[in-house]
Design an enzyme around this catalytic site. Structure first.
Site, PDB file in Angstrom:
ATOM      1  CD  GLU A 278      -0.914 -51.069  12.028  1.00  0.00           C
ATOM      2  OE1 GLU A 278      -2.291 -51.502  12.695  1.00  0.00           O
ATOM      3  OE2 GLU A 278      -0.498 -51.012  11.047  1.00  0.00           O
ATOM      4  CG  ASP A 361       1.844 -42.784   9.043  1.00  0.00           C
ATOM      5  OD1 ASP A 361       1.382 -43.567   9.009  1.00  0.00           O
ATOM      6  OD2 ASP A 361       1.407 -42.212   7.474  1.00  0.00           O
TER       7      ASP A 361
END
Length: 415
Positions: A278, A361
């Site tokens: 995030e 990611d």
């Protein structure tokens, strides 16, 4: 009118039949042979029962999605064909002479009709999530959220429609340019106020209770040069068993939010990986890129809607009892075209979003240096939501704003 109504229902039935066969008969969601036995193979981390439930639930959930989008189009077409839109405008004009109040009355009746007619599909989605133990929400709580949705969307829609039709009537040729210019500050405003005023209508938000974990998350944020002071958690366990975390808002109102289900079911290393993911969205300014892309897409959508709407009303206006393309009764036509364009653009928008998620990611792995925690996180996400690791192509194209679990795990394994 009968001909249009018949072909509308016939095409919708054929569309529904196609996706029923596509999702339940023609597609195979098993992973490619070369990935069998790897950490991406659901057979290695799900039980046989979980595998069966995931296939069943995903199939029904995807089918309901593909039914619901054109169902909305059918509603707008029939509202126009049967003169209901013209009737709503007549009621509004007979009630008051003030244009804003006329807009409020018209939008209320149209919104109420759409809400009532779409309720069966909405309830079916809730019922299926409840039956497969994804949702923990009571019916009364779900209805409360539905009512909040209705009134929040209604309030926003009244403002948008009032401004939109005021521009249409004043600037018949260039209204769409002015509407687009107005949409920019409005979009920024909604994004800014959402975490503080809109999200709390649905759930309770509070600073992370686990202060040791918060300290580690803030240390991770400092490592990524993010000026974060708090991490928020939200009590989603009252509504779902799924796991999630997200970044929302812009500027001083931006927030990193963890669902309490995520805190309860994931290990500390897995939570830190999610937080790093995030944080990547913040570092890479994905929220701002998303807003910018939305502004560009809005420009193209309004340009095309301006051209097509005038032609459609010119051809079918008399049939729908609409005298002018820029009167309130034409709103279902406007919404129909916007919805069609949004659906057509969704594969491209989802592809861009998947690229950003893949980049996040990669950033999270570089920040945490913990590939094992990342892989186990994606496995847990699959289990908690009963999602398919390798969904059918059209499902990925139209539904997936994130890479598939197969793609995410394989990408990690190759690092």
């Amino acid at each position: 009118m009968r001909k249009i109504a018949f072909w509308t229902l016939f095409l919708y039935a054929m569309y529904a039949l196609f996706f029923a066969f596509y999702l339940f008969q023609w597609t195979d969601s098993s992973i490619p042979a070369q990935y069998k036995g790897t950490s991406a193979d659901p057979a290695t981390f799900l039980t046989k029962k979980e595998l069966m439930l995931a296939e069943q639930f995903s199939g029904v959930k995807n089918f309901l999605f593909f039914l619901s989008v054109p169902y909305e189009w059918v509603i707008y077409i029939f509202v126009l064909l049967f003169g209901l839109s013209a009737r709503f405008q007549q009621w509004a004009e007979a009630t008051t002479k003030r244009r804003f109040m006329q807009t409020a009355i018209y939008v209320f009746w149209l919104s109420l009709l759409v809400q009532v007619v779409t309720f069966p599909l909405s309830y079916a989605s809730y019922y299926m999530a409840k039956m497969y133990h994804i949702s923990t929400q009571t019916f009364s709580s779900w209805m409360r959220d539905e009512l909040i949705d209705f009134w929040v969307n209604y309030a926003i829609m009244v403002v948008i429609v009032y401004v939109l039709y005021a521009l249409m009537q004043k600037f018949e040729k260039r209204w769409w340019i002015y509407a687009w210019l107005c949409s920019i500050p409005f979009t920024l405003f909604l994004t800014f106020i959402q975490p503080v005023f809109i999200d709390p209508l649905y759930n309770d938000f509070y600073p992370l209770k686990n202060k040791q974990l918060e300290a580690k998350i803030l240390a991770l944020a400092e490592k990524a040069n993010i000026p974060a002071e708090h991490v928020f958690e939200v009590n989603m366990s009252e509504k779902t068993n799924a796991l999630n975390a997200y970044v929302t808002g812009i500027g001083g109102n931006s927030r990193i939010v963890l669902w309490d289900t995520t805190l309860e079911r994931l290990s500390e290393d897995e939570i830190l990986f999610i937080m790093a993911h995030e944080m990547a969205h913040y570092v890479m300014k994905h929220i701002y890129w998303g807003i910018g892309l939305y502004i560009v897409v809005t420009f193209i959508g309004l340009l095309l809607t301006n051209r097509w709407m005038k032609r459609m009303i010119g051809r079918f206006g008399a049939l729908c009892r609409i005298e002018k393309w820029n009167e309130l009764a034409s709103l279902p036509m406007f919404l129909l075209l916007i919805s069609l364009l949004s659906f057509a653009a969704s594969p491209a928008m989802n592809a861009i979003s998947r690229y950003e998620e893949h980049a996040a990611d990669k950033y999270a792995i570089e920040l945490t240096k913990n590939k094992e925690a990342a892989i186990s996180t994606f496995q847990q996400l699959t289990r908690s939501s009963l999602s398919q690791v390798h969904p059918p192509y059209l499902v990925k194209l139209f539904r997936y704003s994130h890479p598939t679990i197969l793609e995410r795990i394989i990408s990690l394994e190759q690092k």
